[in-house]
Design a protein around this motif. Structure first.
Motif, PDB file in Angstrom:
ATOM      1  N   GLU A  25      45.626  50.615  19.392  1.00  0.00           N
ATOM      2  CA  GLU A  25      45.410  50.942  20.798  1.00  0.00           C
ATOM      3  C   GLU A  25      43.954  51.351  20.944  1.00  0.00           C
ATOM      4  N   VAL A  26      43.228  50.595  21.760  1.00  0.00           N
ATOM      5  CA  VAL A  26      41.803  50.836  21.942  1.00  0.00           C
ATOM      6  C   VAL A  26      41.499  50.929  23.436  1.00  0.00           C
ATOM      7  N   ASP A  27      40.362  51.572  23.765  1.00  0.00           N
ATOM      8  CA  ASP A  27      39.963  51.644  25.171  1.00  0.00           C
ATOM      9  C   ASP A  27      38.461  51.490  25.301  1.00  0.00           C
ATOM     10  N   SER A  28      38.010  51.299  26.541  1.00  0.00           N
ATOM     11  CA  SER A  28      36.602  51.014  26.782  1.00  0.00           C
ATOM     12  C   SER A  28      35.714  52.246  26.643  1.00  0.00           C
ATOM     13  N   ASP A  29      36.283  53.436  26.509  1.00  0.00           N
ATOM     14  CA  ASP A  29      35.495  54.645  26.268  1.00  0.00           C
ATOM     15  C   ASP A  29      35.023  54.744  24.818  1.00  0.00           C
ATOM     16  N   MET A  30      35.619  53.969  23.925  1.00  0.00           N
ATOM     17  CA  MET A  30      35.271  54.029  22.515  1.00  0.00           C
ATOM     18  C   MET A  30      33.944  53.295  22.278  1.00  0.00           C
ATOM     19  N   SER A  31      33.116  53.846  21.383  1.00  0.00           N
ATOM     20  CA  SER A  31      31.865  53.175  21.023  1.00  0.00           C
ATOM     21  C   SER A  31      32.179  52.022  20.068  1.00  0.00           C
ATOM     22  N   LEU A  32      31.184  51.151  19.856  1.00  0.00           N
ATOM     23  CA  LEU A  32      31.383  50.041  18.920  1.00  0.00           C
ATOM     24  C   LEU A  32      31.730  50.553  17.529  1.00  0.00           C
ATOM     25  N   ASN A  33      31.056  51.614  17.085  1.00  0.00           N
ATOM     26  CA  ASN A  33      31.346  52.151  15.758  1.00  0.00           C
ATOM     27  C   ASN A  33      32.767  52.705  15.678  1.00  0.00           C
ATOM     28  N   GLU A  34      33.243  53.344  16.732  1.00  0.00           N
ATOM     29  CA  GLU A  34      34.617  53.860  16.736  1.00  0.00           C
ATOM     30  C   GLU A  34      35.620  52.711  16.688  1.00  0.00           C
ATOM     31  N   LEU A  35      35.345  51.644  17.435  1.00  0.00           N
ATOM     32  CA  LEU A  35      36.225  50.468  17.416  1.00  0.00           C
ATOM     33  C   LEU A  35      36.261  49.863  16.010  1.00  0.00           C
ATOM     34  N   ILE A  36      35.091  49.718  15.408  1.00  0.00           N
ATOM     35  CA  ILE A  36      35.013  49.127  14.066  1.00  0.00           C
ATOM     36  C   ILE A  36      35.739  49.998  13.055  1.00  0.00           C
ATOM     37  N   ASP A  37      35.558  51.324  13.140  1.00  0.00           N
ATOM     38  CA  ASP A  37      36.247  52.236  12.221  1.00  0.00           C
ATOM     39  C   ASP A  37      37.753  52.137  12.374  1.00  0.00           C
ATOM     40  N   GLU A  38      38.221  51.908  13.593  1.00  0.00           N
ATOM     41  CA  GLU A  38      39.653  51.807  13.872  1.00  0.00           C
ATOM     42  C   GLU A  38      40.251  50.521  13.302  1.00  0.00           C
ATOM     43  N   GLU A  66      27.729  40.943  20.036  1.00  0.00           N
ATOM     44  CA  GLU A  66      27.186  42.232  19.622  1.00  0.00           C
ATOM     45  C   GLU A  66      28.146  42.940  18.658  1.00  0.00           C
ATOM     46  N   PHE A  67      29.445  42.850  18.958  1.00  0.00           N
ATOM     47  CA  PHE A  67      30.477  43.439  18.092  1.00  0.00           C
ATOM     48  C   PHE A  67      30.433  42.783  16.708  1.00  0.00           C
ATOM     49  N   SER A  68      30.417  41.442  16.679  1.00  0.00           N
ATOM     50  CA  SER A  68      30.406  40.712  15.403  1.00  0.00           C
ATOM     51  C   SER A  68      29.151  41.022  14.597  1.00  0.00           C
ATOM     52  N   LYS A  69      28.003  41.130  15.284  1.00  0.00           N
ATOM     53  CA  LYS A  69      26.760  41.452  14.584  1.00  0.00           C
ATOM     54  C   LYS A  69      26.838  42.842  13.965  1.00  0.00           C
ATOM     55  N   ARG A  70      27.388  43.801  14.682  1.00  0.00           N
ATOM     56  CA  ARG A  70      27.507  45.168  14.167  1.00  0.00           C
ATOM     57  C   ARG A  70      28.426  45.183  12.947  1.00  0.00           C
ATOM     58  N   VAL A  71      29.521  44.406  12.997  1.00  0.00           N
ATOM     59  CA  VAL A  71      30.445  44.325  11.853  1.00  0.00           C
ATOM     60  C   VAL A  71      29.724  43.744  10.646  1.00  0.00           C
ATOM     61  N   GLU A  72      28.951  42.677  10.861  1.00  0.00           N
ATOM     62  CA  GLU A  72      28.194  42.041   9.774  1.00  0.00           C
ATOM     63  C   GLU A  72      27.169  43.017   9.192  1.00  0.00           C
ATOM     64  N   ASP A  73      26.475  43.745  10.076  1.00  0.00           N
ATOM     65  CA  ASP A  73      25.457  44.693   9.615  1.00  0.00           C
ATOM     66  C   ASP A  73      26.065  45.779   8.730  1.00  0.00           C
ATOM     67  N   ARG A  74      27.284  46.190   9.047  1.00  0.00           N
ATOM     68  CA  ARG A  74      27.941  47.238   8.264  1.00  0.00           C
ATOM     69  C   ARG A  74      28.648  46.675   7.029  1.00  0.00           C
ATOM     70  N   GLY A  75      28.660  45.334   6.874  1.00  0.00           N
ATOM     71  CA  GLY A  75      29.256  44.709   5.689  1.00  0.00           C
ATOM     72  C   GLY A  75      30.777  44.783   5.668  1.00  0.00           C
ATOM     73  N   LEU A  76      31.401  44.774   6.847  1.00  0.00           N
ATOM     74  CA  LEU A  76      32.857  44.922   6.916  1.00  0.00           C
ATOM     75  C   LEU A  76      33.567  43.645   7.355  1.00  0.00           C
ATOM     76  N   ALA A  77      32.859  42.517   7.379  1.00  0.00           N
ATOM     77  CA  ALA A  77      33.442  41.276   7.894  1.00  0.00           C
ATOM     78  C   ALA A  77      34.716  40.874   7.152  1.00  0.00           C
ATOM     79  N   ASN A  78      34.812  41.152   5.870  1.00  0.00           N
ATOM     80  CA  ASN A  78      35.981  40.764   5.080  1.00  0.00           C
ATOM     81  C   ASN A  78      36.981  41.905   4.919  1.00  0.00           C
ATOM     82  N   LYS A  79      36.830  42.970   5.684  1.00  0.00           N
ATOM     83  CA  LYS A  79      37.700  44.139   5.530  1.00  0.00           C
ATOM     84  C   LYS A  79      38.525  44.397   6.783  1.00  0.00           C
ATOM     85  N   LEU A  80      38.851  43.346   7.516  1.00  0.00           N
ATOM     86  CA  LEU A  80      39.679  43.450   8.707  1.00  0.00           C
ATOM     87  C   LEU A  80      41.099  43.786   8.292  1.00  0.00           C
TER      88      LEU A  80
END
Length: 179
Positions: free
Chosen positions: A162-175, A142-156
């Motif tokens: 430091e991440v935690d489970s309270d963060m949403s997928l979008n917050e994790l990706i933005d981080e 699900e994480f990888s699909k969201r990254v692909e959908d946002r077109g950020l796969a090559n922008k790692l």
């Protein structure tokens, strides 16, 4: 110039070119083979020569396994450090222990935190799998699909996060990814 002189000059050039071609054709191959290494090396011979010179030769599969193993080891070491820190903090006077289910029933939820190290060569799939192992997200796919959908796969972006489970997928990706 007279026509006879031109013919003589052209004939001389033709003879010189013929002699150069004959010399090249009959002796060029033998000298070239004796002077340089043979181009008929097998893969094993080339690998042995490179390793003898101090180079490390790996196939693409071996490289990918090594990179993912190094990333996994790094994540595991960081998890062990965090667990050790957490055990030191928990050495306070013991109270009644509760399980995750009891906490969920009481309205409290468990928040997992981890330090994620992203190294060059990692992919969004590697990052998703590391986050899933650390219980930060439920599904790496699900994480990888969201990254692909946002077109950020090559922008790692490589680094430590430091991440935690309270963060949403979008917050994790933005981080973790450059926007």
């Amino acid at each position: 110039m007279t026509p006879n002189a031109m013919r003589s000059f052209a004939g001389g050039i033709l003879i010189a070119a013929g002699l150069c071609g004959a010399v090249y054709y009959f002796s060029g191959d033998q000298e070239g083979q004796a002077a340089g290494p043979s181009n008929d090396l097998t893969f094993e011979e080339m690998r042995a020569l490179l390793e003898a010179e101090g180079y490390v030769v790996q196939t693409e599969e071996e490289w990918e396994v090594e990179v993912s193993t190094a990333a996994n080891i790094r994540v595991e070491q960081e998890m062990e450090e965090l667990l050790a820190d957490q055990e030191v903090e928990e050495e306070a006077p013991e109270e009644e222990e509760t399980t995750d289910e009891e906490e969920a029933e009481e309205g409290r939820s468990v928040v997992y935190r981890t330090i994620l190290t992203v190294s060059p060569g990692m992919t969004s799939i590697d990052v998703g799998q590391a986050l899933e192992r650390a219980s930060i997200i439920e599904k790496a796919s699900e994480f990888s699909k969201r990254v692909e959908d946002r077109g950020l796969a090559n922008k790692l972006k490589p680094g430590t996060f430091e991440v935690d489970s309270d963060m949403s997928l979008n917050e994790l990706i933005d981080e973790i990814f450059d926007n």
